[in-house]
Design a protein around this motif. Structure first.
Motif, PDB file in Angstrom:
ATOM      1  N   TRP A   1      13.439  -1.188   6.773  1.00  0.00           N
ATOM      2  CA  TRP A   1      12.231  -1.844   6.259  1.00  0.00           C
ATOM      3  C   TRP A   1      10.986  -0.989   6.462  1.00  0.00           C
ATOM      4  CZ3 TRP A   1      13.031  -5.045   2.709  1.00  0.00           C
ATOM      5  CH2 TRP A   1      14.151  -5.867   2.728  1.00  0.00           C
ATOM      6  N   SER A   2      10.884  -0.335   7.582  1.00  0.00           N
ATOM      7  CA  SER A   2       9.733   0.525   7.833  1.00  0.00           C
ATOM      8  C   SER A   2       9.653   1.640   6.796  1.00  0.00           C
ATOM      9  CB  SER A   2       9.827   1.105   9.243  1.00  0.00           C
ATOM     10  OG  SER A   2       8.739   1.953   9.495  1.00  0.00           O
ATOM     11  N   ASN A   3      10.781   2.267   6.505  1.00  0.00           N
ATOM     12  CA  ASN A   3      10.814   3.334   5.504  1.00  0.00           C
ATOM     13  C   ASN A   3      10.434   2.800   4.130  1.00  0.00           C
ATOM     14  OD1 ASN A   3      11.632   5.106   7.497  1.00  0.00           O
ATOM     15  ND2 ASN A   3      13.778   5.074   6.897  1.00  0.00           N
ATOM     16  N   TYR A   4      11.032   1.685   3.753  1.00  0.00           N
ATOM     17  CA  TYR A   4      10.747   1.088   2.447  1.00  0.00           C
ATOM     18  C   TYR A   4       9.258   0.770   2.306  1.00  0.00           C
ATOM     19  CZ  TYR A   4      10.580  -2.366  -1.288  1.00  0.00           C
ATOM     20  OH  TYR A   4      10.255  -3.068  -2.424  1.00  0.00           O
ATOM     21  N   PHE A   5       8.711   0.081   3.299  1.00  0.00           N
ATOM     22  CA  PHE A   5       7.309  -0.320   3.194  1.00  0.00           C
ATOM     23  C   PHE A   5       6.348   0.856   3.331  1.00  0.00           C
ATOM     24  CE2 PHE A   5       9.007  -4.617   3.898  1.00  0.00           C
ATOM     25  CZ  PHE A   5       8.474  -5.194   2.754  1.00  0.00           C
ATOM     26  N   SER A   6       6.777   1.969   3.914  1.00  0.00           N
ATOM     27  CA  SER A   6       5.906   3.150   3.916  1.00  0.00           C
ATOM     28  C   SER A   6       5.710   3.650   2.488  1.00  0.00           C
ATOM     29  CB  SER A   6       6.474   4.257   4.813  1.00  0.00           C
ATOM     30  OG  SER A   6       7.592   4.907   4.237  1.00  0.00           O
ATOM     31  N   HIS A   7       6.744   3.568   1.680  1.00  0.00           N
ATOM     32  CA  HIS A   7       6.644   3.968   0.276  1.00  0.00           C
ATOM     33  C   HIS A   7       5.802   2.964  -0.516  1.00  0.00           C
ATOM     34  CE1 HIS A   7       9.554   7.307   0.401  1.00  0.00           C
ATOM     35  NE2 HIS A   7      10.167   6.575   1.319  1.00  0.00           N
ATOM     36  N   VAL A   8       6.000   1.677  -0.258  1.00  0.00           N
ATOM     37  CA  VAL A   8       5.210   0.638  -0.930  1.00  0.00           C
ATOM     38  C   VAL A   8       3.732   0.814  -0.601  1.00  0.00           C
ATOM     39  CG1 VAL A   8       4.743  -1.850  -1.053  1.00  0.00           C
ATOM     40  CG2 VAL A   8       7.116  -1.025  -1.026  1.00  0.00           C
ATOM     41  N   GLU A   9       3.427   0.970   0.677  1.00  0.00           N
ATOM     42  CA  GLU A   9       2.033   1.121   1.104  1.00  0.00           C
ATOM     43  C   GLU A   9       1.397   2.377   0.515  1.00  0.00           C
ATOM     44  OE1 GLU A   9      -0.140  -0.893   2.842  1.00  0.00           O
ATOM     45  OE2 GLU A   9       1.440  -2.358   2.462  1.00  0.00           O
ATOM     46  N   TYR A  10       2.176   3.437   0.402  1.00  0.00           N
ATOM     47  CA  TYR A  10       1.649   4.654  -0.201  1.00  0.00           C
ATOM     48  C   TYR A  10       1.218   4.392  -1.652  1.00  0.00           C
ATOM     49  CZ  TYR A  10       1.265   9.247  -2.237  1.00  0.00           C
ATOM     50  OH  TYR A  10       0.789  10.346  -2.900  1.00  0.00           O
TER      51      TYR A  10
ATOM     52  N   VAL B   1      -2.605   4.606  -3.025  1.00  0.00           N
ATOM     53  CA  VAL B   1      -3.013   5.512  -4.096  1.00  0.00           C
ATOM     54  C   VAL B   1      -3.761   4.723  -5.174  1.00  0.00           C
ATOM     55  CG1 VAL B   1      -2.167   6.946  -5.994  1.00  0.00           C
ATOM     56  CG2 VAL B   1      -1.258   7.256  -3.680  1.00  0.00           C
ATOM     57  N   GLU B   2      -3.198   3.589  -5.562  1.00  0.00           N
ATOM     58  CA  GLU B   2      -3.836   2.774  -6.604  1.00  0.00           C
ATOM     59  C   GLU B   2      -5.234   2.325  -6.184  1.00  0.00           C
ATOM     60  OE1 GLU B   2      -2.717  -0.978  -9.378  1.00  0.00           O
ATOM     61  OE2 GLU B   2      -2.539  -1.316  -7.213  1.00  0.00           O
ATOM     62  N   MET B   3      -5.383   1.983  -4.925  1.00  0.00           N
ATOM     63  CA  MET B   3      -6.665   1.467  -4.448  1.00  0.00           C
ATOM     64  C   MET B   3      -7.646   2.578  -4.066  1.00  0.00           C
ATOM     65  SD  MET B   3      -5.387  -1.910  -2.474  1.00  0.00           S
ATOM     66  CE  MET B   3      -6.931  -2.743  -2.694  1.00  0.00           C
ATOM     67  N   GLY B   4      -7.214   3.827  -4.196  1.00  0.00           N
ATOM     68  CA  GLY B   4      -8.076   4.953  -3.886  1.00  0.00           C
ATOM     69  C   GLY B   4      -8.197   5.248  -2.405  1.00  0.00           C
ATOM     70  N   GLU B   5      -7.341   4.652  -1.593  1.00  0.00           N
ATOM     71  CA  GLU B   5      -7.369   4.875  -0.142  1.00  0.00           C
ATOM     72  C   GLU B   5      -6.591   6.123   0.251  1.00  0.00           C
ATOM     73  OE1 GLU B   5      -5.793   1.220   1.347  1.00  0.00           O
ATOM     74  OE2 GLU B   5      -7.528   0.069   0.710  1.00  0.00           O
ATOM     75  N   ILE B   6      -5.672   6.544  -0.624  1.00  0.00           N
ATOM     76  CA  ILE B   6      -4.854   7.725  -0.387  1.00  0.00           C
ATOM     77  C   ILE B   6      -4.962   8.598  -1.616  1.00  0.00           C
ATOM     78  CG2 ILE B   6      -2.511   8.599  -0.024  1.00  0.00           C
ATOM     79  CD1 ILE B   6      -1.834   5.906   1.283  1.00  0.00           C
TER      80      ILE B   6
END
Length: 109
Positions: free
Chosen positions: A90-99, A103-108
């Motif tokens: 789950w940690s790996n999966y959500f790291s990709h989701v959060e990325y 990106v969409e929100m301009g935070e990354i």
């Protein structure tokens, strides 16, 4: 979630109404479950990613994600615990989701 009423429904991050994510981001998140790499490796931008949820919240979120993404639900029994522990899955999966959301929100960038 934690002290919320029992009528609150947990939804995947890409379906949260306040997220208002673009169709492209939603599709990119859904496409994450096309490959096992998403679950076996964290996104390179995150050395150590944690959800910051208690067990009940994490379980509700994981269940909601699997209900909304049949491919994700299919990977879980294939990989856990044979190739990866559940928390790392789950940690790996959500790291990709959060990325993708970042990106969409301009935070990354």
């Amino acid at each position: 979630m934690g002290g919320s009423s029992s009528s609150e429904v947990t939804v995947p991050p890409w379906l949260e109404p306040e997220g208002n994510h673009s169709p492209e981001t939603v599709q990119a998140i859904k496409d994450l479950s096309k490959t096992s790499r998403t679950f076996l490796n964290p996104h390179p931008s995150f050395k150590k990613f944690t959800l910051g949820l208690d067990d009940d919240q994490a379980t509700a979120l994981a269940t909601a994600c699997m209900e909304h993404d049949p491919r994700l639900a299919g990977w879980f029994p294939k990989l856990v615990p044979k190739r990866i522990q559940e928390d790392a899955f789950w940690s790996n999966y959500f790291s990709h989701v959060e990325y993708l959301i970042g990106v969409e929100m301009g935070e990354i960038k």
